[in-house]
Write an enzyme that holds these catalytic residues in place. Structure first.
Site, short mmCIF file in Angstrom:
data_model
loop_
_atom_site.label_atom_id
_atom_site.label_comp_id
_atom_site.label_asym_id
_atom_site.label_seq_id
_atom_site.Cartn_x
_atom_site.Cartn_y
_atom_site.Cartn_z
N GLY A 78 -4.29 3.03 5.85
CA GLY A 78 -3.63 4.24 6.31
C GLY A 78 -4.61 5.31 6.77
O GLY A 78 -4.39 5.97 7.79
N ASN A 150 3.70 11.02 -0.82
CA ASN A 150 3.14 10.15 -1.85
C ASN A 150 3.34 10.68 -3.27
O ASN A 150 3.36 9.92 -4.22
CB ASN A 150 1.65 9.88 -1.60
CG ASN A 150 0.89 11.13 -1.23
OD1 ASN A 150 1.33 11.90 -0.39
ND2 ASN A 150 -0.24 11.34 -1.86
N GLN A 180 3.61 5.76 3.03
CA GLN A 180 4.45 5.55 1.85
C GLN A 180 5.86 5.11 2.22
O GLN A 180 6.66 4.81 1.33
CB GLN A 180 4.53 6.83 1.00
CG GLN A 180 3.23 7.21 0.33
CD GLN A 180 2.86 6.31 -0.86
OE1 GLN A 180 3.67 5.50 -1.31
NE2 GLN A 180 1.64 6.46 -1.35
N HIS A 202 -1.53 -1.82 1.47
CA HIS A 202 -1.58 -1.96 -0.01
C HIS A 202 -0.52 -1.12 -0.71
O HIS A 202 -0.29 -1.29 -1.90
CB HIS A 202 -2.98 -1.60 -0.53
CG HIS A 202 -3.35 -0.16 -0.48
ND1 HIS A 202 -3.38 0.64 -1.61
CD2 HIS A 202 -3.69 0.66 0.55
CE1 HIS A 202 -3.75 1.86 -1.26
NE2 HIS A 202 -3.95 1.91 0.03
N THR A 238 -13.73 -7.61 14.20
CA THR A 238 -13.07 -8.91 14.11
C THR A 238 -11.75 -8.78 13.36
O THR A 238 -11.71 -8.24 12.25
CB THR A 238 -14.00 -9.92 13.39
OG1 THR A 238 -15.22 -9.97 14.13
CG2 THR A 238 -13.37 -11.29 13.33
N CYS A 326 -6.42 9.79 -5.14
CA CYS A 326 -7.71 10.23 -4.60
C CYS A 326 -8.02 11.69 -4.96
O CYS A 326 -9.11 12.17 -4.71
CB CYS A 326 -7.75 10.02 -3.09
SG CYS A 326 -6.31 10.63 -2.24
C1 LIG Z 1 0.91 9.37 2.52
C2 LIG Z 1 -0.40 8.63 2.56
N1 LIG Z 1 -1.10 8.60 3.71
C3 LIG Z 1 -2.27 7.96 3.80
C4 LIG Z 1 -2.83 7.31 2.72
C5 LIG Z 1 -4.15 6.61 2.86
O1 LIG Z 1 -3.95 5.23 2.90
P1 LIG Z 1 -5.15 4.21 2.59
O2 LIG Z 1 -5.38 4.28 1.12
O3 LIG Z 1 -4.63 2.87 3.02
O4 LIG Z 1 -6.31 4.63 3.39
C6 LIG Z 1 -2.15 7.35 1.50
C7 LIG Z 1 -2.76 6.73 0.30
O5 LIG Z 1 -2.80 7.31 -0.75
C8 LIG Z 1 -0.90 8.00 1.42
O6 LIG Z 1 -0.21 8.05 0.27
#
Ligand SMILES: Cc1ncc(COP(=O)(O)O)c(C=O)c1O
Length: 380
Positions: A78, A150, A180, A202, A238, A326
């Site tokens: 993402g 999220n 999400q 994921h 790739t 994060c």
């Molecule tokens: C709303 C949202 N956008 C983007 C991301 C980032 O995705 P990724 O962990 O695949 O880089 C997240 C992941 O926490 C998310 O919850």
């Protein structure tokens, strides 16, 4: 004291951080490596077998997400999809506008641009289409709207927001972060009015390391990653047919089970919250007035410190989180609850409980009991 009562595997109530790999995605992934481990850009038979599998998986992904196969650009996840869309839209400068509750991969990229604005949400975390359109600054090149949050699970009325914005700014680049919302919700890229859209594999039971940037046909995406010109020079590197096959399998799973699972998960969380409210009448479900993902409960109780609750729940065998994974360990209320205008006493107690296909009624009954016991014994 509840600490370390059960020394078995912790109960995972943090599916929005990352969802466990779905068995169907795992077997599709491993099987694809065995059958088609070549480089899809190679012209020999081994490469062409990989290409065939990649093309078939791309077409299935497109079918599930309501776009055409050539609109699917595979990424690492993402964040990369968001970064690519933002870099493309702002390649000639100009301010950007994003909801104040967007993921940090959107907000931090937009904040780097002078005159960018963050668009307000209401107390439930919901944006109003006309207010979004009113707040967009003149000359704005990019508007970012997330499909689902999220932390709160709140679902934005994306199509209505983008229609209101386009009525005033027909040429603006509209990007949707559906990291999400993919798998958990049924929607079609073609119906949202977006130029680009991000998906994170994921979060929906595919492996880490695969995502999608959907790019509307006719939008000439400038690549963020240069190299061998794969994916029509929109994202070099790739391609991995095995990861694409796993993502397609995870999306197959959601298409088959989405509605029944959503109803089940909604009931589980409603039951857990009712139990918690019976024992703690001051507990609050943040964002409860808005449409929400069925799997997410943003739970708060005034005066408690979410950081401490997360640690004590972990010791009791329940993995929940405080804001986005994060952002963990920052010791402050998340930007999402702050944008919702939640008073600080309540905001600092907010816990995210997010569940999925493997979550049982016993898991949530245990969690509710642990939460009540811990908040009864922890100081405010
Ligand atoms: C709303 C949202 N956008 C983007 C991301 C980032 O995705 P990724 O962990 O695949 O880089 C997240 C992941 O926490 C998310 O919850």
């Amino acid at each position: 004291m509840l600490a370390a009562m059960d020394l078995g595997d912790p109960v995972d109530l943090d599916w929005n951080a990352t969802a466990p790999l779905l068995p169907a995605a795992r077997s599709a992934w491993l099987d694809a490596y065995d059958r088609a481990g070549g480089n899809p850009a190679s012209i020999h038979g081994r490469g062409q077998a990989a290409r065939e599998l990649l093309d078939a998986s791309r077409a299935r992904i497109a079918g599930h997400l309501g776009c055409r196969a050539h609109e699917v650009v595979l990424t690492s996840g993402g964040s990369e999809a968001n970064a690519t869309a933002i870099a493309h839209a702002l390649s000639e400068g100009g301010p950007a506008a994003a909801l104040a509750v967007e993921h940090s991969s959107i907000l931090r990229a937009c904040r780097a641009r002078v005159d960018s604005v963050e668009l307000p949400v209401d107390g439930d975390g919901l944006a109003d289409p006309d207010m979004v359109a009113d707040r967009i600054p003149p000359g704005c090149r990019l508007v970012c709207v997330q499909l689902a949050n999220n932390e709160s699970g709140v679902i934005q009325p994306v199509a209505a927001i983008l229609a209101a914005v386009r009525a005033r700014y027909p040429d603006i680049h509209a990007h949707v972060d559906a990291s999400q919302g993919a798998g958990k919700l049924a929607w079609a890229f073609k119906d949202l009015g977006a130029d680009t859209l991000a998906v994170a594999g994921h979060k929906l039971g595919a492996p880490k390391g695969i995502g999608v940037l959907m790019v509307r046909a006719g939008c000439r995406l400038r690549p963020l990653i240069h190299g061998g010109r794969q994916q029509q020079d929109r994202r070099s590197g790739t391609e991995d047919p095995a990861l694409a096959a796993a993502l397609a399998a995870a999306l197959d799973h959601h298409a088959a089970h989405r509605e029944a699972e959503a109803a089940r998960q909604r009931d589980l969380l409603a039951g857990a919250f009712a139990t918690i409210r019976a024992g703690a009448p001051d507990a609050v479900w943040l964002g409860a007035g808005a449409p929400r993902l069925a799997n997410t409960l943003l739970l708060a109780r005034p005066g408690f410190d979410a950081e401490i609750l997360v640690q004590r729940l972990d010791l009791a065998g329940y993995a929940v989180s405080r804001g986005a994974a994060c952002m963990a360990g920052r010791g402050e209320a998340s930007h999402v609850v702050r944008a919702m205008g939640i008073p600080p006493e309540l905001a600092r107690s907010a816990l995210r409980v997010s569940i999925g296909v493997g979550t049982t009624a016993a898991d949530l009954a245990g969690f509710a009991a642990a939460y009540l016991a811990i908040t009864a014994s922890a100081g405010r």
